[in-house]
Design an enzyme around this catalytic site. Sequence first.
Site, PDB file in Angstrom:
ATOM      1  N   ASN A  34       0.838  -1.214   0.000  1.00 56.15           N
ATOM      2  CA  ASN A  34       0.000   0.000   0.000  1.00 56.15           C
ATOM      3  C   ASN A  34       0.870   1.259   0.000  1.00 56.15           C
ATOM      4  O   ASN A  34       0.354   2.369   0.014  1.00 56.15           O
ATOM      5  CB  ASN A  34      -0.978   0.008   1.187  1.00 56.15           C
ATOM      6  CG  ASN A  34      -0.283   0.170   2.532  1.00 56.15           C
ATOM      7  OD1 ASN A  34       0.948   0.158   2.607  1.00 56.15           O
ATOM      8  ND2 ASN A  34      -1.059   0.307   3.592  1.00 56.15           N
ATOM      9  N   GLY A  38       6.497   1.483   2.415  1.00 53.97           N
ATOM     10  CA  GLY A  38       7.261   0.995   1.264  1.00 53.97           C
ATOM     11  C   GLY A  38       7.419   2.089   0.223  1.00 53.97           C
ATOM     12  O   GLY A  38       6.804   3.161   0.340  1.00 53.97           O
ATOM     13  N   ASP A  57      -3.981  -2.390  -0.062  1.00 54.02           N
ATOM     14  CA  ASP A  57      -3.844  -2.520   1.391  1.00 54.02           C
ATOM     15  C   ASP A  57      -4.372  -3.903   1.773  1.00 54.02           C
ATOM     16  O   ASP A  57      -5.568  -4.179   1.636  1.00 54.02           O
ATOM     17  CB  ASP A  57      -4.666  -1.412   2.063  1.00 54.02           C
ATOM     18  CG  ASP A  57      -4.591  -1.481   3.576  1.00 54.02           C
ATOM     19  OD1 ASP A  57      -4.295  -2.569   4.123  1.00 54.02           O
ATOM     20  OD2 ASP A  57      -4.849  -0.446   4.217  1.00 54.02           O
ATOM     21  N   GLY A 103      -5.933 -16.391   4.137  1.00 58.44           N
ATOM     22  CA  GLY A 103      -7.097 -16.776   3.331  1.00 58.44           C
ATOM     23  C   GLY A 103      -6.704 -16.998   1.882  1.00 58.44           C
ATOM     24  O   GLY A 103      -7.168 -17.955   1.235  1.00 58.44           O
ATOM     25  N   TYR A 146       2.964  -3.370  17.871  1.00 58.06           N
ATOM     26  CA  TYR A 146       3.720  -4.215  16.939  1.00 58.06           C
ATOM     27  C   TYR A 146       3.888  -5.624  17.509  1.00 58.06           C
ATOM     28  O   TYR A 146       3.592  -6.618  16.849  1.00 58.06           O
ATOM     29  CB  TYR A 146       5.080  -3.580  16.680  1.00 58.06           C
ATOM     30  CG  TYR A 146       5.931  -4.299  15.656  1.00 58.06           C
ATOM     31  CD1 TYR A 146       5.523  -4.404  14.320  1.00 58.06           C
ATOM     32  CD2 TYR A 146       7.156  -4.859  16.021  1.00 58.06           C
ATOM     33  CE1 TYR A 146       6.320  -5.049  13.389  1.00 58.06           C
ATOM     34  CE2 TYR A 146       7.960  -5.492  15.083  1.00 58.06           C
ATOM     35  CZ  TYR A 146       7.536  -5.590  13.760  1.00 58.06           C
ATOM     36  OH  TYR A 146       8.331  -6.229  12.837  1.00 58.06           O
TER      37      TYR A 146
END
Length: 311
Positions: A34, A38, A57, A103, A146
């Site tokens: 997304n 990055g 995302d 998934g 985190y």
Amino acid sequence: MKKRVVITGAAGFIGSHLAETLLDRGYTVIGIDNLRTGDTANISHLANRDFSFIKHDVTNYIYIDGPVDFVLHWASPASPIDYLELPIPTLKVGALGTHKALGLAKAKAARFVLASTSEVYGDPLEHPQKETYWGHVNPVGPRGVYDEAKRFAEAMTMAYHRYHGVDTKIVRIFNTYGPRMRVNDGRAVPAFMSQALRNEDVTVFGDGTQTRSFTYITDLVDGIIRLMLSSENDPINIGNPREMTIAEIADTIIRMTGSTSQVVYKPLPTDDPKQRRPDITRARTLLQWEPTVALEQGLVKTIEYFRTKVR
Ligand code: UDP
């Protein structure tokens, strides 16, 4: 038939190196990011290869056309500064993003690799850290967003393995450094390098006696690919067991950059781990992996990169 790999977080530091090495080894790579932390600059050189990029995302449903052999779930803010600024996206990508990536792996009957972290051990009471150590984490402290996201991600991964029979792997990544780290990402190596190259004060937090063990990016990527191709399903530490103090790495970087910078001491962030070193017996025996790049060698390459980025 070429094997197809989906990498979430492909435009990040580790994701982009993983993508490049897998392309070199003959895989087709589909990168998703997304672009929150990055950067497309990390993957622009892959454009004319067997690489495609989807800006997405992964906390939302992931749609990929055709077969997929491996899903590598790397998307997440990962530097303490990033996850303090992005606490909710960090929790969402660790929880919802891991669910979506699992998934996808289940739907495609693909192998799944989770990027986990030494942060699951928190401020460890056991030293060095073995995979059997359950950790010492403050769930409600600032780093909890985190640490707990990754702990949840590990639990979700094992549930998909046990309940849905997905072939999953978990790599616990220790501090890693190398080209393509963001200059301002706030972690020790990029912070010290950019400060040293500008001849500015080098900011050591606390008294600098806290320790870390630094792995060069190519060693890490080699370990991840060995794990991806192995039959292991339990977590594996990948990290360099050479442990050093933060003051020592600061001094090393000042010396190697030929800088006139001075070290200045700043307050230690809340819950900053006092010591960290991986026990890599499992990686050694099960993956025949161990690091091969000496710290000074890796720092030379990283300094070369930072010289092109720091003004
Ligand atoms: N650190 C520091 N100065 C900086 C950035 C980090 O002294 O400018 C320290 C930080 O407090 C920690 C260590 O360096 O003790 C490694 O921090 P980093 O953010 O790289 O990652 P962590 O291992 O804490 O996740």
